[in-house]
Design a protein around this motif. Structure first.
Motif, mmCIF file in Angstrom:
data_model
loop_
_atom_site.group_PDB
_atom_site.id
_atom_site.type_symbol
_atom_site.label_atom_id
_atom_site.label_comp_id
_atom_site.label_asym_id
_atom_site.label_seq_id
_atom_site.Cartn_x
_atom_site.Cartn_y
_atom_site.Cartn_z
ATOM 1 N N GLY A 1 0.807 -1.221 -0.124
ATOM 2 C CA GLY A 1 -0.114 -0.036 -0.013
ATOM 3 C C GLY A 1 0.897 1.223 -0.008
ATOM 4 N N ASN A 2 0.382 2.350 -0.784
ATOM 5 C CA ASN A 2 1.102 3.571 -0.888
ATOM 6 C C ASN A 2 2.600 3.332 -1.306
ATOM 7 O OD1 ASN A 2 1.255 6.416 -0.425
ATOM 8 N ND2 ASN A 2 1.442 6.197 1.676
ATOM 9 N N ASP B 1 2.997 -2.209 -9.807
ATOM 10 C CA ASP B 1 3.526 -3.611 -9.360
ATOM 11 C C ASP B 1 2.577 -4.071 -8.628
ATOM 12 O OD1 ASP B 1 5.449 -3.056 -11.091
ATOM 13 O OD2 ASP B 1 6.926 -2.956 -9.644
ATOM 14 N N VAL B 2 1.679 -3.456 -7.811
ATOM 15 C CA VAL B 2 0.806 -4.088 -6.799
ATOM 16 C C VAL B 2 -0.595 -3.722 -7.151
ATOM 17 C CG1 VAL B 2 0.351 -3.556 -4.602
ATOM 18 C CG2 VAL B 2 2.568 -2.946 -5.251
ATOM 19 N N ALA B 3 -0.902 -2.823 -8.144
ATOM 20 C CA ALA B 3 -2.370 -2.346 -8.423
ATOM 21 C C ALA B 3 -3.371 -3.476 -8.506
ATOM 22 C CB ALA B 3 -2.531 -1.501 -9.541
ATOM 23 N N ALA C 1 -7.518 -4.872 -4.350
ATOM 24 C CA ALA C 1 -8.895 -5.292 -3.956
ATOM 25 C C ALA C 1 -8.853 -6.488 -2.728
ATOM 26 C CB ALA C 1 -9.777 -5.938 -5.107
ATOM 27 N N GLU C 2 -7.648 -6.990 -2.747
ATOM 28 C CA GLU C 2 -7.600 -8.089 -1.450
ATOM 29 C C GLU C 2 -6.197 -7.833 -0.849
ATOM 30 O OE1 GLU C 2 -9.420 -12.116 -3.289
ATOM 31 O OE2 GLU C 2 -7.975 -11.337 -4.755
ATOM 32 N N GLY D 1 -1.828 -16.081 -0.496
ATOM 33 C CA GLY D 1 -2.933 -15.973 -1.407
ATOM 34 C C GLY D 1 -3.625 -14.440 -1.130
ATOM 35 N N THR D 2 -3.113 -13.553 -0.455
ATOM 36 C CA THR D 2 -3.790 -12.148 -0.446
ATOM 37 C C THR D 2 -2.850 -11.275 -1.246
ATOM 38 O OG1 THR D 2 -2.234 -11.617 1.234
ATOM 39 C CG2 THR D 2 -4.441 -12.303 1.777
ATOM 40 N N GLY D 3 -3.486 -10.350 -1.793
ATOM 41 C CA GLY D 3 -3.019 -9.208 -2.654
ATOM 42 C C GLY D 3 -1.776 -8.613 -1.880
ATOM 43 N N GLY D 4 -1.319 -7.452 -2.686
ATOM 44 C CA GLY D 4 -0.185 -6.621 -2.381
ATOM 45 C C GLY D 4 1.036 -7.449 -2.677
#
Length: 602
Positions: free
Chosen positions: A221-222, A228-230, A234-235, A256-259
């Motif tokens: 985040g931020n 590379d993260v977008a 959502a997760e 399994g999570t985003g970021g």
């Protein structure tokens, strides 16, 4: 055969589910269900949050805490938290920890879930305000005396109270104001039996807390390289620290999570909202982050080592808030040919007209005004390139000691749509609201003036906490300049060479800059001098008191810049669209850095 010490071999997994009051309610469920964590921590309190909560409590004595912690975070997860043996620490108590505890206890009783809930008390110093003022306590950066009336006054307590609560069997520990990192340091001291003079370990544990406290800001985040993260926004995964008894730890996130967790994402969070990295002052330890190293040791795994510790000071940082008149902000859309020029004329005319009305009524003029034309790159100051746009959002913010003056201002906005330039629209939602203007007052209070206690089941125990401090600024090692960069006529924008992140502390902001590669560092150092950054960011600095200071973090190949008095008062006192300096790093990333033509390859 040697027998390993279980206490040395184990690791403690701590997840952070909230970075501020109002953060997503999805994080706690993610960490509890998929994080395999031992502890869940949540940080809800920014400086200004305390004044908002204090206002709530004045209107309703049952309020003044983070209700979302009780209702949307803990409520749905109580059974799972108990069944998994996860212990919870949160500063959700705000200015009313007792009410927070009582509300959570009622939820536990209703759900038939037995939990030992502890309170850490003692941070609220509002009743001692007069005594402290008479003792000569002044604002820590300006030297101003305490204001006559304050809304809140809270000390940043350390970890000892939380440790004591855990040692007494608390499943959930609720606090008011504590140092953000103390929520993470406390479980580590409890689990590993660290002593209060194990300063290197305390520094590492505090660094773990610093990296967790802002939630997803360390997991992508931020992040400067947002593209590379977008796809995972959502997760977004929330951070977990796996900490060993030595203090070394890994930052990761649930599978399994985003970021993403990388050297860049973790480094950006490390330099976020710090001052002198040689002396990051906390209640329990003075941290030296200059030798910290980050190593990517697996997918979404970064190992963190090298924080060093010195004794703490003999005082607590205390943040107070006080009312300083009123403020009112209006925004509306203005479109068409020469939109920025029209918008500036309209905004100035509104202020001139209302100032004249004030004089007719015997009222003083505005104490402060701000015109920002959003869409013209107004936050970039002299570096803006949006003068030719055909639509802008006009933002006029005003401050005045008299509420009725701003009520009059709010009534005079709509007339501009028919009595001034063409193209005005978007004035919706009725008349702008007049709000109290709240300012921050930060000071240092001797630790022996603060009593810390733990309350479990209504039984309160006063704690004995070391107050002597011992920090000696003379121990800090002077920093020397690095290798000189060769001269060159070629230049690239800073973002090609570095990541950067900015944040706030009161009226000050910081911008941390981390070289993407070690070989870029000499060129960054040569270009981004204190004078150069002060000039580039001059539109943010107070012309009388603004100042830029630079420190190096050699272990990270990074620099930290502190921009003193750069936020127009900071928090809700500021009339600016960016009162916390969140976009400052984005501006500095366009700074041209001279480099050899073959240094940076696409």
């Amino acid at each position: 055969m040697a027998v390993s010490d279980p206490a040395t071999a184990k690791t403690v997994r701590i997840g952070c589910s909230a970075a501020f009051w109002g953060d997503t309610e999805t994080a706690a469920a993610q960490l509890v269900r998929n994080g395999n964590i031992d502890y869940l921590v949540a940080d809800y309190l920014a400086e200004i949050t305390m004044s908002i909560m204090a206002g709530q409590k004045m209107k309703d004595p049952s309020q003044g805490y983070a209700r979302d912690f009780v209702e949307t975070v803990m409520g749905p997860l109580l059974g799972e938290i108990r069944d998994k043996g996860i212990r919870v620490l949160a500063n959700a108590g705000g200015v009313n920890p007792v009410a927070c505890r009582d509300a959570l206890q009622a939820l536990c009783d209703k759900a038939g879930v037995s939990m030992n809930i502890a309170l850490v008390l003692g941070d609220d110093l509002l009743m001692k305000k007069s005594q402290l003022g008479k003792a000569g306590i002044t604002e820590m950066t300006t030297g101003q005396p305490m204001p006559p009336m304050m809304v809140s006054l809270n000390a940043y307590l350390g970890a000892p109270g939380l440790v004591a609560a855990l040692e007494q069997g608390a499943d959930i520990v609720i606090t008011g104001r504590v140092a953000d990192s103390a929520l993470v340091l406390a479980p580590l001291v409890h689990e590993f039996g660290w002593h209060w003079n194990d300063y290197d370990k305390l520094a590492q544990g505090s660094l773990a807390g610093h990296l967790l406290e802002c939630g997803a800001q360390s997991t992508g985040g931020n992040f400067t390289d947002w593209q590379d993260v977008a796809d995972g926004y959502a997760e977004m995964g929330f951070p977990i620290a796996e900490v060993s008894a030595s203090g070394d730890f890994v930052i990761t996130k649930p599978e399994g999570t985003g970021g993403m967790v990388s050297r860049g994402t973790v480094a950006e969070q490390l330099v976020y909202e710090i001052g002198d990295p040689r002396a990051y002052l906390l209640p329990d330890v003075t941290c030296d982050f200059t030798a910290v190293t980050l190593t990517e040791t697996g997918p979404d795994r970064v190992t963190v080592r090298g924080a060093r510790g010195l004794p703490p000071t003999d005082s607590y940082k205390v943040s107070g808030t006080w009312p300083d008149g009123f403020k009112c902000t209006v925004t509306f859309l203005l479109a068409g040919i020469d939109a920025p020029a029209k918008a500036q004329k309209v905004a100035e005319a509104i202020l001139a007209k209302t100032s004249a009305l004030f004089r007719e009524r015997g009222l003083p003029d505005y104490s402060e005004t701000s015109i920002e034309l959003l869409g013209t790159e107004t936050t970039y100051g002299t570096h803006a390139r949006g003068a030719g746009c055909r639509e802008v959002v006009v933002k006029i913010a005003t401050a005045h000691p008299n509420k009725q003056a701003l009520v009059l201002f709010s009534r005079e906005i709509a007339q501009a749509a028919t009595g001034m330039a063409p193209g005005i629209t978007g004035i919706v939602g009725g008349r702008p609201t007049v709000w109290p203007k709240i300012r921050l007052f930060s000071c240092l209070v001797p630790k022996n003036e603060v009593s810390v206690s733990v309350d479990i089941g209504g039984e309160r125990q006063l704690l004995g906490i070391a107050t002597e401090g011992g920090f000696d600024p003379g121990q800090l090692v002077e920093q020397s300049p690095g290798t000189a960069a060769p001269a060159t006529d070629n230049s690239v924008p800073l973002f090609r060479l570095a990541w950067a992140r900015s944040g706030d502390k009161g009226d000050h902001s910081n911008i941390g800059v981390i070289a993407r590669r070690p070989e870029y560092l000499p060129f960054i150092e040569a270009a981004l001098t204190e004078a150069a950054v002060a000039d580039w960011m001059a539109h943010t600095l107070n012309p009388e008191t603004g100042k830029v200071t630079r420190w190096a973090l050699p272990g990270l190949h990074a620099f930290n810049f502190l921009l003193e008095h750069s936020l127009g008062g900071g928090g809700v006192a500021s009339l600016r669209i960016d009162p916390q300096g969140k976009a400052f790093a984005q501006q500095l990333l366009e700074f041209p850095v001279p480099v050899p033509a073959d240094l940076v390859k696409d």
